[in-house]
Write a protein that holds these residues in place. Sequence first.
Motif, PDB file in Angstrom:
ATOM      1  N   ILE A 136      -2.519   8.267  12.098  1.00 30.10           N
ATOM      2  CA  ILE A 136      -3.544   9.268  11.755  1.00 30.10           C
ATOM      3  C   ILE A 136      -4.747   8.581  11.100  1.00 30.10           C
ATOM      4  N   LEU A 137      -4.446   7.619  10.247  1.00 31.91           N
ATOM      5  CA  LEU A 137      -5.538   6.896   9.585  1.00 31.91           C
ATOM      6  C   LEU A 137      -6.316   6.068  10.596  1.00 31.91           C
ATOM      7  N   LYS A 138      -5.598   5.433  11.487  1.00 37.07           N
ATOM      8  CA  LYS A 138      -6.244   4.591  12.501  1.00 37.07           C
ATOM      9  C   LYS A 138      -7.206   5.413  13.346  1.00 37.07           C
ATOM     10  N   ARG A 139      -6.744   6.584  13.815  1.00 37.86           N
ATOM     11  CA  ARG A 139      -7.581   7.427  14.671  1.00 37.86           C
ATOM     12  C   ARG A 139      -8.796   7.988  13.946  1.00 37.86           C
ATOM     13  N   SER A 140      -8.751   8.008  12.617  1.00 38.38           N
ATOM     14  CA  SER A 140      -9.861   8.619  11.887  1.00 38.38           C
ATOM     15  C   SER A 140     -10.772   7.570  11.260  1.00 38.38           C
ATOM     16  N   GLY A 141     -10.622   6.327  11.720  1.00 41.22           N
ATOM     17  CA  GLY A 141     -11.503   5.272  11.197  1.00 41.22           C
ATOM     18  C   GLY A 141     -11.078   4.750   9.835  1.00 41.22           C
ATOM     19  N   ASN A 142      -9.789   4.861   9.518  1.00 41.52           N
ATOM     20  CA  ASN A 142      -9.283   4.382   8.234  1.00 41.52           C
ATOM     21  C   ASN A 142      -8.200   3.309   8.402  1.00 41.52           C
ATOM     22  N   SER A 143      -8.359   2.460   9.441  1.00 45.14           N
ATOM     23  CA  SER A 143      -7.304   1.501   9.796  1.00 45.14           C
ATOM     24  C   SER A 143      -6.796   0.661   8.643  1.00 45.14           C
ATOM     25  N   ASN A 144      -7.697   0.265   7.762  1.00 48.67           N
ATOM     26  CA  ASN A 144      -7.263  -0.651   6.696  1.00 48.67           C
ATOM     27  C   ASN A 144      -6.762   0.069   5.450  1.00 48.67           C
ATOM     28  N   ASN A 145      -6.771   1.370   5.509  1.00 49.30           N
ATOM     29  CA  ASN A 145      -6.441   2.142   4.313  1.00 49.30           C
ATOM     30  C   ASN A 145      -5.016   2.679   4.340  1.00 49.30           C
ATOM     31  N   VAL A 146      -4.620   3.242   3.203  1.00 52.12           N
ATOM     32  CA  VAL A 146      -3.335   3.925   3.076  1.00 52.12           C
ATOM     33  C   VAL A 146      -3.647   5.257   2.410  1.00 52.12           C
ATOM     34  N   ALA A 147      -2.856   6.287   2.708  1.00 54.09           N
ATOM     35  CA  ALA A 147      -3.165   7.592   2.114  1.00 54.09           C
ATOM     36  C   ALA A 147      -1.894   8.368   1.798  1.00 54.09           C
ATOM     37  N   TRP A 148      -2.033   9.336   0.908  1.00 56.97           N
ATOM     38  CA  TRP A 148      -0.967  10.339   0.773  1.00 56.97           C
ATOM     39  C   TRP A 148      -1.495  11.713   1.109  1.00 56.97           C
ATOM     40  N   ALA A 149      -0.569  12.641   1.379  1.00 57.26           N
ATOM     41  CA  ALA A 149      -0.953  14.022   1.653  1.00 57.26           C
ATOM     42  C   ALA A 149       0.124  14.937   1.110  1.00 57.26           C
ATOM     43  N   PHE A 150      -0.283  16.131   0.683  1.00 58.67           N
ATOM     44  CA  PHE A 150       0.701  17.154   0.332  1.00 58.67           C
ATOM     45  C   PHE A 150       0.235  18.498   0.855  1.00 58.67           C
ATOM     46  N   GLY A 156       0.806  -1.217   0.000  1.00 55.58           N
ATOM     47  CA  GLY A 156       0.000   0.000   0.000  1.00 55.58           C
ATOM     48  C   GLY A 156       0.840   1.268   0.000  1.00 55.58           C
ATOM     49  N   ALA A 157       1.875   1.294   0.845  1.00 55.76           N
ATOM     50  CA  ALA A 157       2.682   2.512   0.974  1.00 55.76           C
ATOM     51  C   ALA A 157       3.424   2.828  -0.324  1.00 55.76           C
ATOM     52  N   ALA A 158       3.985   1.789  -0.946  1.00 57.70           N
ATOM     53  CA  ALA A 158       4.720   2.020  -2.199  1.00 57.70           C
ATOM     54  C   ALA A 158       3.765   2.486  -3.293  1.00 57.70           C
ATOM     55  N   TYR A 159       2.572   1.899  -3.301  1.00 62.20           N
ATOM     56  CA  TYR A 159       1.565   2.282  -4.286  1.00 62.20           C
ATOM     57  C   TYR A 159       1.181   3.755  -4.100  1.00 62.20           C
ATOM     58  N   ALA A 160       0.961   4.168  -2.831  1.00 61.89           N
ATOM     59  CA  ALA A 160       0.556   5.546  -2.550  1.00 61.89           C
ATOM     60  C   ALA A 160       1.670   6.527  -2.915  1.00 61.89           C
ATOM     61  N   ALA A 161       2.909   6.173  -2.569  1.00 58.76           N
ATOM     62  CA  ALA A 161       4.028   7.081  -2.866  1.00 58.76           C
ATOM     63  C   ALA A 161       4.160   7.314  -4.368  1.00 58.76           C
ATOM     64  N   GLU A 162       3.980   6.226  -5.125  1.00 53.40           N
ATOM     65  CA  GLU A 162       4.103   6.375  -6.572  1.00 53.40           C
ATOM     66  C   GLU A 162       2.968   7.228  -7.133  1.00 53.40           C
ATOM     67  N   ASP A 163       1.755   6.990  -6.645  1.00 52.15           N
ATOM     68  CA  ASP A 163       0.600   7.769  -7.096  1.00 52.15           C
ATOM     69  C   ASP A 163       0.772   9.257  -6.754  1.00 52.15           C
ATOM     70  N   LEU A 164       1.324   9.513  -5.574  1.00 52.44           N
ATOM     71  CA  LEU A 164       1.541  10.884  -5.104  1.00 52.44           C
ATOM     72  C   LEU A 164       2.485  11.639  -6.036  1.00 52.44           C
ATOM     73  N   LYS A 165       3.615  11.026  -6.338  1.00 55.15           N
ATOM     74  CA  LYS A 165       4.590  11.713  -7.196  1.00 55.15           C
ATOM     75  C   LYS A 165       4.043  11.929  -8.600  1.00 55.15           C
ATOM     76  N   LYS A 166       3.297  10.941  -9.077  1.00 56.68           N
ATOM     77  CA  LYS A 166       2.701  11.079 -10.405  1.00 56.68           C
ATOM     78  C   LYS A 166       1.712  12.253 -10.411  1.00 56.68           C
ATOM     79  N   CYS A 167       0.909  12.318  -9.349  1.00 54.16           N
ATOM     80  CA  CYS A 167      -0.085  13.387  -9.245  1.00 54.16           C
ATOM     81  C   CYS A 167       0.583  14.770  -9.224  1.00 54.16           C
TER      82      CYS A 167
END
Length: 378
Positions: free
Chosen positions: A230-244, A168-179
């Motif tokens: 941060i994801l866990k506390r916001s009800g997103n335990s199973n997810n992965v995210a990026w931020a900028f 998940g983390a590698a997928y998100a990092a790649e998507d982030l840079k592409k974006c």
Amino acid sequence: PVASVLERGGVKIARDDVVRDEPSNNIPDTIFTKLGQQLHRRDQHPIGILKNAIFDYFDSSYENKFDKFDDLCPIVTVKQNFDDVLVPADHVSRSYNDTYYIDPRTVLRCHTSAHQAEILSKGHKQFLVTGDVYRRDSIDSTHYPVFHQMEGVRVFSPNDWESSGKDGAAYAAEDLKKCLEGLARHLFGAVEMRWTDTYFPFTDPSFELEIYFQEKWLEVLGCGVTEQEILKRSGNSNNVAWAFGLGLERLAMVLFDIPDIRLFWSTDERFTSQFSKGQLGVKFKPFSKFPPCYKDMSFWISESFTENNLCEVIRGIAGDLVEEVCLIDNFTNKKGMTSHCYRIAYRSMERSLTDDEINELQWKVREQVESKLNVVLR
Ligand code: PHE
């Protein structure tokens, strides 16, 4: 004129509640008057034009729309600004030297990340937050104590990355840079840019994007893969995210050729009339170049001295007539006393300053530096 009561995002702020001369409040008038101006919501202002152009990029690149927030109150709790994004208790950014405090539990947000946790908790999966942010800092052509940021967050669920063969983390990092590379191309066409690794408490890994401008690498955004806590506390335990989080002024300076960050606050028609709705990257034509006037001052500092406090005092007197404050000499004598010499550059972007006017400003600066900063003039 400053309204005596402001209302932002349903919160009423009385001027007297904000500007009080007490140690727990370090917000000067020069900052108070910026609250509620919302340059980012003006379609004819370079900051608003840029915001809209970034919105266009997200709207045209993603089928699922990003939810947009651009009217959230800049007055937030210490919890929102720092705790919720995992900023350690002893991090320098929490100090009164770096952040504007209304009272010990309330600050002017120093980044749009202050809203991440709440918006995630409400269930939003992709969103953009635009707003004015506030930081105590030194003075030069690319730093101003109020500026504008846009925060972007995108949450992925296991479905999104499972078929990619990546975690998940590698997928998100790649998507982030592409974006973000896509965004840079959308805004600039061709521009020299580079990625560097960095640290933020709320992302891991973390990156910075820099753009080459006026012979320097200018940092324009920070980003990374959101900390799982941060994801866990916001009800997103199973997810992965990026931020900028990107700095709108710096991007706008490059895009519109705006040489000094103070210009964004100019109400001079010769500035404001050069920009129109939807016109990204029209090159700004300086309407004047008045000579700067330099004044040096030397003093023995005490332990509590900081450059940010010095700059606040100078800005309190000279306002936007200060262009730069620069330490030009620094030594410690045999008795252990430290002397600093600062050079102040005064320059108006709108008119010529007279000698008398500058001498008067400098005289007041000397007076207040001595009385407020606990230093001894030499
Ligand atoms: N909040 C960071 C800053 O102001 C930028 C950032 C936002 C970094 C989101 C990573 C993720 O410098």
